[in-house]
Design an enzyme around this catalytic site. Structure first.
Site, PDB file in Angstrom:
ATOM      1  N   HIS A 132       8.562   7.021  -5.296  1.00 40.47           N
ATOM      2  CA  HIS A 132       7.211   7.419  -4.906  1.00 40.47           C
ATOM      3  C   HIS A 132       6.792   6.697  -3.630  1.00 40.47           C
ATOM      4  CE1 HIS A 132       2.832   8.201  -5.655  1.00 40.47           C
ATOM      5  NE2 HIS A 132       2.712   7.011  -5.095  1.00 40.47           N
ATOM      6  N   GLU A 133       7.072   5.386  -3.553  1.00 41.95           N
ATOM      7  CA  GLU A 133       6.667   4.611  -2.378  1.00 41.95           C
ATOM      8  C   GLU A 133       7.469   5.018  -1.140  1.00 41.95           C
ATOM      9  OE1 GLU A 133       4.030   2.859  -2.397  1.00 41.95           O
ATOM     10  OE2 GLU A 133       3.743   3.048  -4.564  1.00 41.95           O
ATOM     11  N   HIS A 136       5.962   8.070   0.402  1.00 43.98           N
ATOM     12  CA  HIS A 136       4.807   7.837   1.270  1.00 43.98           C
ATOM     13  C   HIS A 136       5.254   7.638   2.723  1.00 43.98           C
ATOM     14  CE1 HIS A 136       1.414   7.783  -1.397  1.00 43.98           C
ATOM     15  NE2 HIS A 136       1.862   6.791  -2.142  1.00 43.98           N
ATOM     16  N   GLU A 193      -1.092  10.846  -2.943  1.00 43.55           N
ATOM     17  CA  GLU A 193      -0.446  10.339  -4.149  1.00 43.55           C
ATOM     18  C   GLU A 193       0.299  11.455  -4.884  1.00 43.55           C
ATOM     19  OE1 GLU A 193      -0.108   7.304  -5.207  1.00 43.55           O
ATOM     20  OE2 GLU A 193      -1.368   6.308  -3.739  1.00 43.55           O
TER      21      GLU A 193
END
Length: 265
Positions: A132-133, A136, A193
């Site tokens: 997920h990071e 980003h 997100e």
């Protein structure tokens, strides 16, 4: 600013407005005006500052697991999103911090708090967070947020009429997802997100991590997170909304996962 600069700036604003709109890897329209090398330098400076000021974990087993998971996800990200320019080398650091947190910064820097391993109880669950990071960074969310927050100042960064020092350090750190106290990750917008959730799911599945464990991870997060504000008042999606969003992408992610070898982390 001298009045004679106005026509030049106006022309630059028009040209940037025409070419600045882009798309994220998922196809969402995006306005991100700050040059990539500026974002990379900001990420490097912030990461170096954290490494010099915050304690690092000495737990060899945690560091080995985090490095293994991160390396597999970075390799996978190149395969899933080959059109995205990625750093050649990534730095991965585990900070001795009890909060269940992680972050990734432009230029290829990944930070994981040791406390995350108390919530992410398997390598697959850790992969859900780190993937997920990384997403980003691939989607340039920090650049987009900086452009949104600073507006004309971000444009002036692009055209070289303003330096990073003129903007101030705090807005720059916040755009990267770092709070006023270094190491505290700030949430991106709900759209960011959710997009990172979708991209991260694809990345972890291609790397051989069970995408179903992303749901288990957020259930764990919900059990330790305490009361959340109403979703409309928070930039983070509510835990249940996040789980529902992941489930909506799960069939495709599971299909990818079944076609690759399971991770050995």
């Amino acid at each position: 600013m001298k009045r004679s600069y106005f026509p030049v700036i106006l022309a630059l604003l028009v040209s940037i407005g025409l070419v600045g709109c882009d798309e994220t890897p998922t196809g969402r329209s995006q306005l991100a005006l700050v040059p990539g090398f500026v974002m990379s330098d900001m990420g490097g400076d912030a990461f170096d500052q954290m490494r010099s000021q915050l304690p690092l974990s000495s737990d060899a087993s945690i560091k080995t697991e985090v490095q293994c998971v991160s390396t597999a996800l970075i390799k996978s990200a190149r395969l899933v999103y080959p059109q995205v320019e990625m750093p050649d080398d990534w730095q991965v650091v585990v900070f001795d911090n009890p909060s269940p947190n992680a972050f990734a910064l432009p230029g290829g820097r990944i930070g994981v708090h040791s406390g995350l391993l108390q919530v992410a109880q398997t390598p697959d669950q850790l992969a859900a967070v780190v993937g997920h990071e990384i997403a980003h960074v691939l989607a340039d969310h920090g650049n987009e947020r900086l452009t949104q927050q600073l507006g004309i100042k971000a444009v002036l960064l692009v055209v070289g009429l303003m330096s990073e020092g003129d903007v101030g350090q705090e807005p720059l750190l916040q755009a990267l997802g770092i709070g006023s106290q270094l190491g505290i990750a700030l949430p991106f917008s709900r759209a960011h997100e959710s997009e990172a959730d979708v991209m991260g799911l694809a990345i972890m599945a291609r790397a051989g991590f069970d995408p179903g464990e992303s749901v288990a991870l957020w259930r764990n997060m919900a059990s330790v997170g305490g009361d959340q504000p109403p979703e409309i008042l928070s930039t983070h999606p509510g835990h249940q909304s996040r789980i529902e969003g992941l489930r909506a992408e799960m069939v495709q992610a599971k299909e990818v996962y079944r076609g690759v070898s399971p991770s050995r982390c």
